[in-house]
Design an enzyme around this catalytic site. Structure first.
Site, PDB file in Angstrom:
ATOM      1  N   LEU A  45       0.824  -1.224   0.000  1.00  0.00           N
ATOM      2  CA  LEU A  45       0.000   0.000   0.000  1.00  0.00           C
ATOM      3  C   LEU A  45       0.855   1.270   0.000  1.00  0.00           C
ATOM      4  O   LEU A  45       0.372   2.341   0.367  1.00  0.00           O
ATOM      5  CB  LEU A  45      -0.990   0.003   1.184  1.00  0.00           C
ATOM      6  CG  LEU A  45      -1.954  -1.198   1.239  1.00  0.00           C
ATOM      7  CD1 LEU A  45      -2.904  -1.052   2.434  1.00  0.00           C
ATOM      8  CD2 LEU A  45      -2.758  -1.342  -0.045  1.00  0.00           C
ATOM      9  N   SER A  46       2.117   1.163  -0.441  1.00  0.00           N
ATOM     10  CA  SER A  46       2.970   2.356  -0.451  1.00  0.00           C
ATOM     11  C   SER A  46       2.509   3.350  -1.513  1.00  0.00           C
ATOM     12  O   SER A  46       2.761   4.543  -1.397  1.00  0.00           O
ATOM     13  CB  SER A  46       4.436   1.976  -0.692  1.00  0.00           C
ATOM     14  OG  SER A  46       4.580   1.307  -1.927  1.00  0.00           O
ATOM     15  N   ASN A  47       1.862   2.863  -2.558  1.00  0.00           N
ATOM     16  CA  ASN A  47       1.371   3.766  -3.599  1.00  0.00           C
ATOM     17  C   ASN A  47      -0.002   3.290  -4.073  1.00  0.00           C
ATOM     18  O   ASN A  47      -0.319   3.365  -5.263  1.00  0.00           O
ATOM     19  CB  ASN A  47       2.379   3.803  -4.761  1.00  0.00           C
ATOM     20  CG  ASN A  47       2.053   4.869  -5.772  1.00  0.00           C
ATOM     21  OD1 ASN A  47       1.450   5.895  -5.445  1.00  0.00           O
ATOM     22  ND2 ASN A  47       2.401   4.628  -7.022  1.00  0.00           N
ATOM     23  N   SER A 141       8.201  -2.938 -19.450  1.00  0.00           N
ATOM     24  CA  SER A 141       7.798  -1.656 -20.028  1.00  0.00           C
ATOM     25  C   SER A 141       8.475  -1.452 -21.366  1.00  0.00           C
ATOM     26  O   SER A 141       9.620  -1.900 -21.580  1.00  0.00           O
ATOM     27  CB  SER A 141       8.223  -0.532 -19.074  1.00  0.00           C
ATOM     28  OG  SER A 141       8.140   0.720 -19.708  1.00  0.00           O
ATOM     29  N   TYR A 166      14.543   3.833 -12.829  1.00  0.00           N
ATOM     30  CA  TYR A 166      13.310   3.065 -13.007  1.00  0.00           C
ATOM     31  C   TYR A 166      13.422   2.166 -14.244  1.00  0.00           C
ATOM     32  O   TYR A 166      13.142   0.964 -14.187  1.00  0.00           O
ATOM     33  CB  TYR A 166      12.110   4.019 -13.147  1.00  0.00           C
ATOM     34  CG  TYR A 166      10.935   3.391 -13.848  1.00  0.00           C
ATOM     35  CD1 TYR A 166      10.082   2.524 -13.175  1.00  0.00           C
ATOM     36  CD2 TYR A 166      10.698   3.622 -15.206  1.00  0.00           C
ATOM     37  CE1 TYR A 166       9.030   1.910 -13.830  1.00  0.00           C
ATOM     38  CE2 TYR A 166       9.652   3.008 -15.868  1.00  0.00           C
ATOM     39  CZ  TYR A 166       8.823   2.159 -15.182  1.00  0.00           C
ATOM     40  OH  TYR A 166       7.798   1.536 -15.837  1.00  0.00           O
ATOM     41  N   LYS A 170      13.566  -2.217 -14.791  1.00  0.00           N
ATOM     42  CA  LYS A 170      12.777  -3.063 -15.695  1.00  0.00           C
ATOM     43  C   LYS A 170      13.702  -3.901 -16.569  1.00  0.00           C
ATOM     44  O   LYS A 170      13.505  -5.109 -16.757  1.00  0.00           O
ATOM     45  CB  LYS A 170      11.859  -2.198 -16.559  1.00  0.00           C
ATOM     46  CG  LYS A 170      10.755  -1.485 -15.786  1.00  0.00           C
ATOM     47  CD  LYS A 170       9.785  -2.471 -15.155  1.00  0.00           C
ATOM     48  CE  LYS A 170       8.692  -1.778 -14.376  1.00  0.00           C
ATOM     49  NZ  LYS A 170       7.922  -2.698 -13.532  1.00  0.00           N
ATOM     50  N   ARG A 248       2.582   8.480 -28.660  1.00  0.00           N
ATOM     51  CA  ARG A 248       2.694   7.275 -27.831  1.00  0.00           C
ATOM     52  C   ARG A 248       1.560   6.316 -28.174  1.00  0.00           C
ATOM     53  O   ARG A 248       0.539   6.705 -28.731  1.00  0.00           O
ATOM     54  CB  ARG A 248       2.577   7.623 -26.334  1.00  0.00           C
ATOM     55  CG  ARG A 248       3.670   8.522 -25.794  1.00  0.00           C
ATOM     56  CD  ARG A 248       5.010   7.815 -25.709  1.00  0.00           C
ATOM     57  NE  ARG A 248       6.031   8.689 -25.129  1.00  0.00           N
ATOM     58  CZ  ARG A 248       6.772   9.555 -25.838  1.00  0.00           C
ATOM     59  NH1 ARG A 248       6.593   9.675 -27.137  1.00  0.00           N
ATOM     60  NH2 ARG A 248       7.688  10.294 -25.224  1.00  0.00           N
TER      61      ARG A 248
HETATM   62  C1  UD1 Z   1       6.727   7.536 -19.058  1.00  0.00           C
HETATM   63  C2  UD1 Z   1       8.137   7.165 -18.759  1.00  0.00           C
HETATM   64  C3  UD1 Z   1       8.320   5.697 -19.033  1.00  0.00           C
HETATM   65  C4  UD1 Z   1       7.363   4.906 -18.173  1.00  0.00           C
HETATM   66  C5  UD1 Z   1       5.933   5.391 -18.386  1.00  0.00           C
HETATM   67  C6  UD1 Z   1       5.050   4.753 -17.324  1.00  0.00           C
HETATM   68  C7  UD1 Z   1       9.436   9.198 -19.095  1.00  0.00           C
HETATM   69  C8  UD1 Z   1      10.479   9.873 -19.926  1.00  0.00           C
HETATM   70  N1  UD1 Z   1       9.043   7.991 -19.515  1.00  0.00           N
HETATM   71  O1  UD1 Z   1       6.456   7.288 -20.430  1.00  0.00           O
HETATM   72  O2  UD1 Z   1       9.653   5.324 -18.740  1.00  0.00           O
HETATM   73  O3  UD1 Z   1       7.447   3.538 -18.495  1.00  0.00           O
HETATM   74  O4  UD1 Z   1       5.849   6.799 -18.241  1.00  0.00           O
HETATM   75  O5  UD1 Z   1       3.739   5.155 -17.470  1.00  0.00           O
HETATM   76  O6  UD1 Z   1       9.008   9.714 -18.090  1.00  0.00           O
HETATM   77  N2  UD1 Z   1       3.454  14.925 -21.755  1.00  0.00           N
HETATM   78  C9  UD1 Z   1       3.099  16.244 -21.844  1.00  0.00           C
HETATM   79  N3  UD1 Z   1       2.704  16.891 -20.692  1.00  0.00           N
HETATM   80  C10 UD1 Z   1       2.649  16.265 -19.475  1.00  0.00           C
HETATM   81  C11 UD1 Z   1       3.019  14.894 -19.391  1.00  0.00           C
HETATM   82  C12 UD1 Z   1       3.433  14.268 -20.555  1.00  0.00           C
HETATM   83  O7  UD1 Z   1       3.129  16.847 -22.926  1.00  0.00           O
HETATM   84  O8  UD1 Z   1       2.301  16.910 -18.475  1.00  0.00           O
HETATM   85  C13 UD1 Z   1       3.819  14.196 -22.997  1.00  0.00           C
HETATM   86  C14 UD1 Z   1       5.211  13.581 -22.998  1.00  0.00           C
HETATM   87  O9  UD1 Z   1       6.163  14.489 -23.479  1.00  0.00           O
HETATM   88  C15 UD1 Z   1       4.977  12.379 -23.930  1.00  0.00           C
HETATM   89  C16 UD1 Z   1       3.530  11.996 -23.682  1.00  0.00           C
HETATM   90  O10 UD1 Z   1       2.907  13.150 -23.127  1.00  0.00           O
HETATM   91  O11 UD1 Z   1       5.099  12.793 -25.288  1.00  0.00           O
HETATM   92  C17 UD1 Z   1       3.361  10.836 -22.723  1.00  0.00           C
HETATM   93  O12 UD1 Z   1       4.063  11.114 -21.510  1.00  0.00           O
HETATM   94  P1  UD1 Z   1       3.925  10.178 -20.215  1.00  0.00           P
HETATM   95  O13 UD1 Z   1       2.502   9.963 -19.923  1.00  0.00           O
HETATM   96  O14 UD1 Z   1       4.764  10.776 -19.146  1.00  0.00           O
HETATM   97  O15 UD1 Z   1       4.508   8.781 -20.687  1.00  0.00           O
HETATM   98  P2  UD1 Z   1       5.934   8.423 -21.367  1.00  0.00           P
HETATM   99  O16 UD1 Z   1       6.886   9.553 -21.308  1.00  0.00           O
HETATM  100  O17 UD1 Z   1       5.664   7.833 -22.685  1.00  0.00           O
END
Ligand code: UD1
Length: 378
Positions: A45-47, A141, A166, A170, A248
């Site tokens: 339950l840490s997160n 991942s 992190y 993995k 993504r």
């Molecule tokens: C991130 C992690 C990845 C991890 C995954 C778990 C990084 C660099 N990568 O993936 O290692 O396995 O989460 O869920 O942190 N974005 C915005 N604004 C925001 C947040 C994100 O524009 O406030 C954009 C990012 O630039 C990216 C996309 O949204 O293009 C997805 O981001 P995010 O949800 O953080 O996932 P990942 O970066 O793909």
């Protein structure tokens, strides 16, 4: 020593789900119960919150005392506690989610991340082995591909150096689990490489509940939509992608959860051919009872890339109002684009993702609007 057999009915199969109260874990427990499995959850339950498991019971129609779902509040680092769990239940397989997952935090707290994720998994595997449980599905991942050499990413796309602790945990744990099989051919290992899990159960009862300000896009967008945060920062609009924002492969958490159930059937020799097809896996000789041995590696995604702006607009359709955003500089360590080839999971596991981005956002919105403070609302 022999491995416990998965060649039996779901109702006779007990699955230990570590991290089962978390976001992906809780959705997976729902899908396991729906298919008749017995489930034991270990979570510190840490997160996460025990409320998630109470709601899983509601979704599954289980009374509070129904022992098809049992919960232990324990850390996977606690060898004695884990041993007691394995002594008390005839566990057949493990789905291992428990682990820290915040990329930025992992840079600040590498020791905590390596200790919890790597040492925790070593303790888990050691205790499991002592109880002849050598069937494990690991929560990996797409981060292990780093900046991918090609898209769509297949499972034999080379792994690259991680950019944070992190990601290294993995990658390292994939190696550890593969080496377990090499050293003892009784092991039956599946590594599932998740793309970007979002969405929530359609009931709106369980969903993602990040602590503090979210790091990931979807929970951030959801909290802007519900009015808790002012606007989304879009990290870069000058990437070589159709609209310049990062692309993504977002996958509905329920689809992802079902991928784990499909993996268990595959391990039990109930679906697929077991061929490695050169895509990263190690295909061992099946056991006499037809269950698999070896290391199966599968991407779990949709095969479709969506940009940050696509996500914001899909969420606007879901919540029915505009979501303010502003373009910000690129975030360090981000890549332009990644999305999965999911052919291997389709062909071997018989699994495909069913839900599109609109559905993911609709379900996420239902959860977020009914639970603006996550489980703390309860
Ligand atoms: C991130 C992690 C990845 C991890 C995954 C778990 C990084 C660099 N990568 O993936 O290692 O396995 O989460 O869920 O942190 N974005 C915005 N604004 C925001 C947040 C994100 O524009 O406030 C954009 C990012 O630039 C990216 C996309 O949204 O293009 C997805 O981001 P995010 O949800 O953080 O996932 P990942 O970066 O793909």
């Amino acid at each position: 020593m022999a491995n416990r057999s998965l060649a039996k009915d779901h109702a006779d199969t007990c699955v230990l789900v570590t991290g089962g109260a978390g976001f992906i874990g809780s959705h997976t427990v729902v899908e396991l119960l729906a298919r008749g499995y017995r489930v034991v959850v270990v979570d510190d339950l840490s997160n996460s919150s025990e409320t998630a498991l109470e709601r899983v019971r509601t979704i599954a129609g289980l009374a509070p005392d129904d022992n098809r779902l049992v919960f232990y509040e324990d850390s996977i680092l606690d060898r004695d506690a884990l041993s007691r769990v394995f002594d008390a239940h005839d566990i057949d397989a493990i789905i291992h989610f428990a682990g820290f997952k915040a990329v930025g935090e992992s840079v600040q707290k590498p020791l905590e991340y390596y200790w919890n994720n790597v040492a925790g998994t070593l303790v888990l595997c050691d205790v499991a082995r002592a109880h002849n449980v050598k069937n494990i599905v690991f929560s990996s991942s797409a981060t292990v591909y780093g900046e991918p050499e090609f898209c769509p990413i297949t499972e034999n796309c080379p792994k690259h150096d991680a950019t944070n602790p992190y990601g290294w945990t993995k990658s390292m744990l994939e190696q550890v689990l593969s080496d377990l099989y090499v050293g003892d051919n009784e092991w039956n290992v599946v590594l599932l490489r998740y793309f970007n899990p979002i969405g929530a159960h359609e009931s709106g009862l369980i969903g993602e509940d990040p602590k503090g300000i979210p790091n990931n896009l979807l929970p951030y967008v959801a909290q802007v939509a519900v009015g808790k945060l002012a606007r989304v920062g879009v990290f870069g609009d000058d990437y070589p992608t159709p609209d310049g924002t990062g692309v993504r492969d977002y996958i509905h958490v329920v689809d992802l959860a079902r991928g784990h159930v499909a993996a268990l059937d595959w391990m039990g020799g109930k679906v697929g051919t077991g061929e490695a097809r050169g895509l990263g896996s190690i295909a061992g000789e099946p056991a006499e009872d037809g269950t698999r041995r070896g290391v199966g590696i599968f991407n779990l995604g949709t095969g479709t890339g969506s940009s940050v702006l696509d996500v914001i607009h899909a969420f606007e359709r879901a919540c029915g109002h505009k979501i303010p955003y502003e373009i910000k500089p690129r975030r360090a360590g981000d890549i332009a684009e990644n999305y999965a080839s999911c052919d291997k999971a389709r062909d071997e596991l018989g699994w495909v993702a069913e839900y599109d981005l609109d559905r993911m956002c609709a379900d996420s919105w239902r959860w977020q609007s009914a639970n603006p403070d996550g489980y703390a609302t309860a």
